[in-house]
Design an enzyme around this catalytic site. Structure first.
Site, PDB file in Angstrom:
ATOM      1  N   ARG A   1       0.839  -1.205   0.000  1.00 16.42           N
ATOM      2  CA  ARG A   1       0.000   0.000   0.000  1.00 16.42           C
ATOM      3  C   ARG A   1       0.872   1.253   0.000  1.00 16.42           C
ATOM      4  O   ARG A   1       0.603   2.221  -0.701  1.00 16.42           O
ATOM      5  CB  ARG A   1      -0.930   0.016   1.207  1.00 16.42           C
TER       6      ARG A   1
ATOM      7  N   GLU B   1       1.191 -18.687   6.805  1.00 18.90           N
ATOM      8  CA  GLU B   1       1.851 -19.820   6.150  1.00 18.90           C
ATOM      9  C   GLU B   1       1.609 -21.060   7.015  1.00 18.90           C
ATOM     10  O   GLU B   1       1.440 -20.958   8.236  1.00 18.90           O
ATOM     11  CB  GLU B   1       3.353 -19.523   6.043  1.00 18.90           C
TER      12      GLU B   1
ATOM     13  N   ARG C   1       6.030 -14.420   2.128  1.00 16.12           N
ATOM     14  CA  ARG C   1       5.953 -14.855   0.733  1.00 16.12           C
ATOM     15  C   ARG C   1       4.866 -14.058   0.029  1.00 16.12           C
ATOM     16  O   ARG C   1       3.955 -13.543   0.662  1.00 16.12           O
ATOM     17  CB  ARG C   1       5.616 -16.343   0.657  1.00 16.12           C
TER      18      ARG C   1
ATOM     19  N   TYR D   1      13.641 -14.309  -4.600  1.00 19.90           N
ATOM     20  CA  TYR D   1      13.872 -14.856  -3.260  1.00 19.90           C
ATOM     21  C   TYR D   1      15.039 -14.111  -2.629  1.00 19.90           C
ATOM     22  O   TYR D   1      16.167 -14.200  -3.113  1.00 19.90           O
ATOM     23  CB  TYR D   1      14.133 -16.370  -3.335  1.00 19.90           C
TER      24      TYR D   1
END
Length: 125
Positions: free
Chosen positions: A61, A75, A87, A105
């Site tokens: 945002r 997760e 992630r 990553y």
């Protein structure tokens, strides 16, 4: 439409550190795949259960993702999994083929997906 993945590992569960690392991940996804905010259809963020200082989506945002649907989720808690990881899976409108998408990553998360052929992996020094 394509999906692009990303992950980053935090050093600690600190709000400003979370916002910095997630923003870095989102900006890197954009850079390596030549994307603008208007190319994003939606982003799903997940965080491991040891992170609770801020919503990862708030970092997006702050980067201008005002009208892009964003959601945060937990997760799965798998024994032995990497701690302090955020992630993302972003759905984007792009002319890139599936094989041309570069997944990102960063930091400790660079060790997560060594099986992918198009990865921008940036480990810690």
């Amino acid at each position: 439409m394509r999906a692009v993945r990303g992950a980053t590992q935090l050093d600690a569960d600190d709000r400003e550190h979370m916002l910095d690392r997630v923003a870095e991940m989102v900006r890197t996804v954009m850079e390596v795949n030549h994307l603008e905010v208007h190319d994003f259809v939606s982003i799903i963020f997940t965080a491991t259960s040891d992170l609770h200082s801020e919503f990862p989506a708030y970092a997006a945002r702050q980067l201008g993702f005002d009208d892009v649907p964003l959601i945060c989720a937990r997760e799965l808690e798998i024994e032995g999994s990497m701690p302090r990881v955020v992630r993302l899976m972003a759905h984007v409108e792009t002319q890139l083929g599936r094989e041309e998408i570069t997944h990102v990553y960063l930091h400790g998360a660079a060790a997560l997906r060594r099986d992918l052929t198009r990865v921008r992996a940036v480990p810690d020094a």
